[in-house]
Write an enzyme that holds these catalytic residues in place. Structure first.
Site, short mmCIF file in Angstrom:
data_model
loop_
_atom_site.label_atom_id
_atom_site.label_comp_id
_atom_site.label_asym_id
_atom_site.label_seq_id
_atom_site.Cartn_x
_atom_site.Cartn_y
_atom_site.Cartn_z
N CYS B 130 0.82 -1.21 0.00
CA CYS B 130 0.00 0.00 0.00
C CYS B 130 0.86 1.26 0.00
CB CYS B 130 -0.90 0.00 1.22
SG CYS B 130 -1.81 1.53 1.45
N CYS B 135 -1.38 1.73 -3.25
CA CYS B 135 -2.26 2.85 -3.00
C CYS B 135 -1.61 4.23 -3.04
CB CYS B 135 -2.92 2.72 -1.63
SG CYS B 135 -3.33 1.05 -1.14
N LYS B 138 0.45 5.16 -6.28
CA LYS B 138 -0.54 5.17 -7.35
C LYS B 138 -1.30 6.48 -7.33
CE LYS B 138 -4.58 3.92 -6.13
NZ LYS B 138 -5.26 2.65 -6.35
N TYR B 265 -8.77 -3.05 -11.90
CA TYR B 265 -8.58 -1.67 -11.46
C TYR B 265 -7.14 -1.20 -11.68
CZ TYR B 265 -6.27 -2.97 -7.05
OH TYR B 265 -5.39 -3.45 -6.11
N GLU B 269 -6.26 2.10 -13.77
CA GLU B 269 -5.62 3.24 -13.09
C GLU B 269 -4.36 3.65 -13.83
OE1 GLU B 269 -5.31 2.00 -8.99
OE2 GLU B 269 -7.42 2.50 -8.58
N HIS B 524 -26.03 22.39 -1.84
CA HIS B 524 -26.10 22.96 -3.18
C HIS B 524 -25.09 24.07 -3.37
CE1 HIS B 524 -28.22 23.84 -6.88
NE2 HIS B 524 -28.26 25.11 -6.56
N GLU B 529 -25.36 16.02 -4.25
CA GLU B 529 -26.76 16.19 -3.85
C GLU B 529 -27.71 15.39 -4.75
OE1 GLU B 529 -26.71 20.66 -5.65
OE2 GLU B 529 -28.57 20.13 -4.65
#
Lengths: 414, 561
Positions: B130, B135, B138, B265, B269, B524, B529
Site C-alpha cells: 500500500c 495505493c 498510485k 482496477y 488506473e 447545493h 446532492e
C-alpha cells in the site's frame, strides 16, 4: 376550461366549492422555492399561475428573473467563479508533480464572466421550460397582493392583470443590502460582483458571512490583492468556533489579509480608486469594495400590511410550521421567510407546501440536520450541531474527535 | 518444537526489547514464573488484565503460560516464548495487528524485508504494498496525471497558457520516492512507539511457534502471516520484456506508447495515469468489458469516458508473445494480430499471495490453489497458533480491510474479545479517470439476491463541464430493495466519486432506506446532492426478470432542481 377544484389539506376548513377562482395557486416569485412549489402543485392537479420580474443578472426592486437568486446571482454563478479561482492554486501545485508551466499564467476575468452569463441564461431558459412543461402559467411582471385571494401583476408595458387565487404563495426571496455609511453608493453588492466588467486587482470585502468569505477566496484565487474586514474576532459567526478558526487561517495562508474587529466608517472616491476608512481612521484603497454585510427579505412592495400578512422587524414574513402566514389563504416559503436561507431548504419548503395544500398530506419541513457548505477555498462543510451548541443542548458527556492533517496531495507539492 | 531456552534476568531498558540479538536460551525460572499467570488451555491467552502494569513492563520480556498438549509438550508445563506475537510482514495488516496487540499489552515482533520500490523474494519494506508500491504512489501518480485534464478544463474558466504545459517524469518519480521514504520512516516510528520489535530480514516458519529470520530463531505464542501479494505476469514468450505495476511506478522515463494488459482496477488506473501524462495508451482485455465484477452500467460508462479521453481499448484480445524489434521497441502479438511500436508492455493481470518459501507446507498451513492461506472467520489458519490477514489470504484485498482484519485479530488474541471482521458493505474505489466509487451490491447481484428491486440512475453533465466543454459526465446509481426500501447498493463514476462514496458508505452500512436518503436535505451546488434527490426510478425489476422501464430520471445539467 375549468380545472378540478382541490380540497385544502387541512381538514378544519370547509370546501369552497361554490366560489370560482382563476387559479388554485398563484405564486409570486419564480426562484428555487416558487418554481418547486408551482411545479409540484401542478402535478397534484392544481391550476397554477406564477409571476416573476424580468431577467437580468443584477437585481433590483423591479428586476429578477426566472430561476431566482440561486440560478442567476447566487449558488450557480458563485460556484462557477469558485471553480475558476480554484484552478489558480491548483496550477501552483502542478509544478511539484512534475509539470513545467510558465512563470505567469494569465487569467481572463471577462471570459469567465461571459461564460457565466451564458450559463445562467441557459438555465433561466430551462426553468421557464420546466414551468411550461408542468402546465404552470408564467407572467412576467411585478406581483402584488390586493386581497386575501387576489393578486395583481404589473406587466412591463405598465398594464395590470388581476387574478383571483384560492391560495397565494409568496416566494420573492431576498436581496443584498448596503450598509448606511457615507459613500455606500461607491461600493457594490454580490450581484455586481458576479458581473464586474473589469477584474478587481485590489479588492476590499466587508463582511464575515459566507458570501464575504467566498468572494474573498474567489478574487484572491484569481490573483487579486484582497483585504477582508469584519466586526468580530473571526468570520462565519454561528459556525463551530474551531472551524471558524481553521477557515480564517486557511484564508490567510492563501494570502488574504484579514482585518478582524474592524468597524466601517465611510467610502470616498479618489483618483487611485475607492478609499475605505475604518472606524479607527485607517485607510485602504481598492478598485472594488464589496458589501457582503447581509441580505434582507423582499417584502416591501407586496402590499402585505394592507392585506394583514405579518412580517417581523427585518421584513421577513411570519409563517407557521406549514409555511402559512397570518392570512389563511396566503403562504410563504424560501428566503422571504428567513428560516434557513438555502436552496435545498426552499425546495423542501416548496415540496411540503404542495403536499400540504394540494397533495392531501400535511407536511412540515424538517429543519434538523440540514447540511451546508461554504465555498471558500478550501471549502467548509457542516451538518448537525457545532461544539458550542452541543455543549449547550446535550445533557451529559460529549466526546469530540478531531483530525488535522496535511492531505496527500500537499505532501508532495508542499 | 519446543526447545528449552535459558533466560537471563531481564533489565528494564528499552534497548532490551528492540535488540534483535536475543538468541539466548530460556531457562524456566521459578522466580519469574508464572505462578500468578495460570491460564486455562482453551481460550486465546490474554494479557489484557492489568494492562496498565504490563504497559510499564514493556521493556520486559513477559511470560505467557500455556497448558497445551498440541505438539507433545507436557500439558501442564508452562511454556515461555520470546514473544506473544510474531508477525511476518510489516504492511497494512501486519503493522495494524502488531501495534494494536502491543497496545493491548502483548510483546510483539515483526519482521520485514529490506526496502525497495520493486518487490521480490528478498525485498519489500516497512509499510508494505500500500505505502510503497500500491495505493500511495498510485494516488500520487493519478494526481500528477490529472493535471493535464485540469489544464484543459481551466481554459474554459478563463485561464490561458502561452505554451502547453510539459511534464517531467523524473521530477515526479523523485518526489514520489522521497515521499515513500518519509512514509516508511513514519511506519517504523509507529512500530517503535508501540513497543514492537522490528526485525529486518526474511521470515520463515520453522514450527507452529518458531520463526527463523535470516538464520536467527524466535519463538512466539502466536505467529501472524501478513506477507501480502505480488504482481503476476503469465508465462508467454517475451515475458522478460514486460513490466508489472512495481516497475511501472518507478520507470526511468515515461512510456511513449504503452500496452497495458488487463481489465482490472490496476490496469485502468495506470491507463489513466499514462494517458494523463500524454503517453499513447492501449489497453488489451480478455473479456468484452473492463472491470469484471463491477456493476454493468458502470463498466460501460467508465470505458466510454476513458475512450473519450483518448485511451484505446482492445477487447477480447489476449497477448500471446512479445518481441523486441531492432529499433528497441516492442511488438505485441495477440489473438487478433500484432501491434507494434510499444515502448513498454505492462501486465496488470492479477496478483498472487506471497506464500512461497515461508515454510508453510512443512508446518501444515493449508493454502488454496493460487497460494492464498486458508483462514476461518477469526483469521486462524489450519494450524491453531498461526494466523493470517491481508492480501495473503485473498479475501477482500484492500488496505482498510487488512486493517480491519489486523485489528480484529489483535482483539481476539489479546483483549479476550473474539472479533470477526465484517465484510458487509465494504466501499471501494477505482482511481481511474474518471474515478469510480461503490458500496454494496451491483444491480446484477441485487436482482439475484432480492428479486424485486428499484433502480434509480442519473447521468448528467456536471456544472464544470458545461463551461469547459469537455465531454465529462457523471453517472450515479442507487439500488433499492422494493420490499423494504433499503438501499442495497450505490455506484458512482465521475469526479470526486471516491470522496463522495465514503460518506454514503456509512448510510449503506447502517442499512438506511431510500426514504432516509430522500429526507436528507442536499448541499447545493454539488454533484453529491443528486444522490438524495433521485425521485423517479429508472426501472423496476420484479421477480428478477425483465425490467419495467420508467422514464429516465435525468437532469439536463447539474444546476437544475
Amino acid at each position: 376550461m375549468s380545472r378540478k377544484m382541490l380540497i385544502d389539506g387541512e381538514g378544519n376548513q370547509t370546501t369552497e366549492e361554490q366560489s370560482h377562482y382563476d387559479f388554485d395557486l398563484f405564486v409570486i416569485g419564480a426562484g428555487s422555492g416558487g418554481v418547486r412549489a408551482a411545479r409540484f402543485s401542478a402535478s397534484y392537479g392544481a391550476k397554477v399561475g406564477i409571476c416573476e420580474l424580468p431577467f437580468h443578472p443584477i437585481s433590483s426592486e423591479v428586476i429578477g428573473g426566472v430561476g431566482g437568486t440561486c440560478v442567476i446571482r447566487g449558488c450557480v454563478p458563485k460556484k462557477i467563479l469558485v471553480y475558476g479561482a480554484t484552478f489558480g492554486g491548483d496550477l501552483e501545485d502542478a509544478r511539484n508533480f512534475g509539470w513545467d508551466l510558465n512563470e505567469k499564467i494569465e487569467f481572463n476575468w471577462k471570459k469567465l464572466v461571459h461564460k457565466k452569463t451564458e450559463e445562467i441564461s441557459r438555465l433561466n431558459g430551462i426553468y421557464k421550460r420546466m414551468l411550461a412543461n408542468a402546465g404552470v402559467k408564467l407572467f412576467e411582471g411585478e406581483g402584488k397582493i390586493v386581497g386575501s385571494n387576489h393578486i395583481e401583476v404589473t406587466q412591463l408595458d405598465g398594464t395590470k392583470l388581476s387574478y383571483s387565487a384560492k391560495h397565494i404563495l409568496i416566494a420573492t426571496g431576498s436581496r443584498a443590502q448596503r450598509p448606511p455609511i457615507p459613500g455606500q453608493e461607491l461600493g457594490i453588492t454580490s450581484d455586481e460582483a458576479l458581473s464586474l466588467e473589469e477584474f478587481p486587482k485590489r479588492a476590499i470585502v466587508l463582511g464575515a458571512g459566507y458570501i464575504a468569505v467566498e468572494f474573498a477566496s474567489i478574487w484572491r484565487g484569481m490573483g487579486a490583492t484582497v483585504d477582508l474586514f469584519f466586526r468580530k474576532e473571526l468570520p462565519l459567526r454561528g459556525f463551530d468556533d474551531e472551524m471558524r478558526n481553521v477557515v480564517a487561517r486557511n484564508l490567510e495562508a492563501r494570502g488574504i489579509n484579514l482585518h478582524p474587529k474592524t468597524n466601517f466608517s465611510k467610502l470616498i472616491k479618489t483618483d487611485d480608486g475607492i478609499k475605505f476608512i475604518t472606524e479607527h481612521g485607517e485607510e485602504f484603497v481598492a478598485d472594488v469594495v464589496l458589501f457582503a454585510t447581509g441580505r434582507a427579505p423582499n417584502s416591501k412592495r407586496l402590499n402585505l400590511s394592507a392585506v394583514g400578512v405579518e412580517t417581523d422587524e427585518i421584513g421577513a414574513i411570519r409563517v407557521d410550521e406549514y409555511s402559512r402566514t397570518s392570512v389563511p389563504s396566503i403562504w410563504a416559503i424560501g428566503d422571504v421567510t428567513n428560516r434557513i436561507n438555502l436552496t435545498p431548504v426552499a425546495l423542501m419548503e416548496g415540496t411540503c407546501f404542495a403536499k400540504t395544500v394540494f397533495g392531501g398530506q400535511p407536511s412540515k419541513p424538517d429543519y434538523s440536520h440540514v447540511p451546508c457548505a461554504v465555498f471558500s477555498i478550501p471549502p467548509l462543510s457542516v451538518v448537525g450541531l457545532s461544539e458550542e451548541h452541543a455543549i449547550e443542548q446535550v445533557n451529559g458527556e460529549l466526546l469530540i474527535f478531531t483530525s488535522t492533517f496535511n492531505p496527500m496531495k500537499n505532501t508532495i507539492s508542499g | 518444537m519446543a526447545t528449552s531456552i535459558s533466560f537471563t534476568t531481564p533489565k528494564l531498558t528499552s534497548s532490551f526489547s528492540s535488540s534483535p540479538i536475543l538468541l539466548q536460551t530460556l531457562l524456566f525460572s521459578r522466580k519469574l514464573s508464572a505462578s500468578s499467570l495460570h491460564f486455562p488451555a482453551s481460550s486465546p491467552q490474554t494479557l489484557g488484565s492489568g494492562t496498565h502494569s504490563l504497559g510499564r513492563l514493556r521493556g520486559l520480556r513477559c511470560f505467557t503460560v500455556r497448558a497445551e498438549s498440541e505438539n507433545g509438550v507436557e500439558p501442564y508445563a508452562p511454556r515461555h516464548y520470546d514473544f506473544d506475537l510474531f508477525t511476518i510482514g510489516a504492511g497494512s495488516g501486519g503493522v495494524r495487528a502488531s501495534r494494536f496487540a502491543a497496545n493491548f499489552g502483548a510483546t510483539v515482533a515483526v519482521c520485514e524485508l529490506p526496502f525497495s520500490t520493486i518487490s521480490s523474494d528478498s525485498s519489500g519494506g516497512v509499510g508494505g504494498t500500500c505505502v510503497l508500491r500500491g495505493c500511495v504512489p498510485k494516488k500520487l501518480l493519478v494526481y500528477s496525471s490529472k493535471y493535464s485534464h485540469d489544464f484543459e478544463e481551466s481554459m474554459g474558466f478563463g485561464w490561458k497558457y502561452d505554451s502547453e504545459p510539459k511534464h517531467d517524469w523524473s521530477t515526479l518519480i523523485a518526489n514520489k520516492n522521497a515521499e515513500l521514504h518519509r512514509l516508511t520512516g513514519i511506519y517504523k516510528n509507529i512500530l517503535k512507539n508501540s513497543g514492537v520489535t522490528l526485525l529486518e530480514g526474511r521470515g520463515k516458519i520453522i514450527d507452529p511457534h518458531t520463526v527463523d529470520v535470516d538464520g536467527k530463531r524466535y519463538s512466539a505464542k502466536h505467529i501472524l502471516i501478513s506477507v501480502g501479494g505480488r504482481p503476476f505476469i503469465p508465462e508467454i514468450p517475451g515475458r522478460e520484456y514486460a513490466i508489472d505495476s512495481d516497475a511501472a511506478l518507478d520507470l526511468p522515463s515515461k512510456p511513449e506508447k504503452i500496452a497495458i494488459i488487463g481489465g482490472g482496477y490496476i490496469a485502468l488506473e495506470f491507463a489513466g495515469i499514462f494517458n494523463g501524462l500524454k503517453s499513447e495508451v492501449h489497453v488489451f482485455i480478455r473479456q468484452k468489458k473492463v472491470l469484471r465484477g463491477f456493476d454493468e452500467e458502470v463498466r460501460d460508462f467508465v470505458a466510454e469516458q476513458m475512450s473519450l479521453g483518448g485511451i484505446e481499448f482492445h477487447t477480447e484480445e489476449s497477448p500471446q508473445a512479445i518481441h523486441k524489434l531492432p529499433d528497441g521497441l516492442l511488438s505485441l502479438r495477440t489473438t487478433k494480430g500484432t501491434v507494434d511500436g510499444f515502448s513498454h508492455v505492462m501486465f496488470a493481470t492479477g496478483r498472487q499471495p506471497n506464500t512461497k518459501n515461508l515454510g508453510l507446507d512443512s508446518v501444515g498451513v493449508k493454502m488454496s490453489k493460487n497460494g492464498a492461506i486458508e483462514v476461518d472467520e477469526f483469521s486462524q489458519t489450519s494450524v491453531p497458533s498461526i494466523w493470517a490477514v491481508g492480501d495473503v489470504t485473498d479475501r477482500v484485498n484492500l488496505t482498510p480491510v487488512a486493517l480491519m482484519e489486523g485489528g480484529a485479530l489483535a482483539k481476539t488474541l489479546f483483549l479476550n474479545e473474539p472479533t470477526k471482521p465484517d465484510y458487509g458493505a465494504i466501499p471501494s474505489a477505482v482511481f481511474s479517470q474518471p474515478p469510480i466509487g461503490q458500496v454494496g451490491l451491483t444491480e446484477e447481484q441485487a436482482i439475484q439476491q432480492y428479486s424485486d428491486v428499484d433502480i434509480f440512475t442519473a447521468n448528467f453533465r456536471p456544472l464544470k463541464a458545461t463551461l469547459s466543454g469537455l465531454p465529462d459526465r457523471i453517472f450515479m446509481k442507487l439500488i433499492v430493495c422494493a420490499k423494504t426500501n433499503k438501499v442495497l447498493g450505490l455506484h458512482m463514476c465521475g469526479e470526486d466519486s471516491p470522496e463522495i462514496m465514503q460518506g454514503f458508505a456509512v448510510a449503506i452500512k447502517a442499512g438506511l432506506t431510500k426514504a432516509d436518503f430522500d429526507s436528507t436535505v442536499g448541499i447545493h451546488p454539488t454533484a453529491a446532492e443528486e444522490l438524495v434527490t433521485m425521485r423517479t426510478p429508472t426501472r423496476k425489476i420484479r421477480n428478477g426478470s425483465s425490467p419495467e422501464v420508467c422514464w429516465e430520471s435525468r437532469a439536463p445539467s447539474k444546476s437544475v432542481s
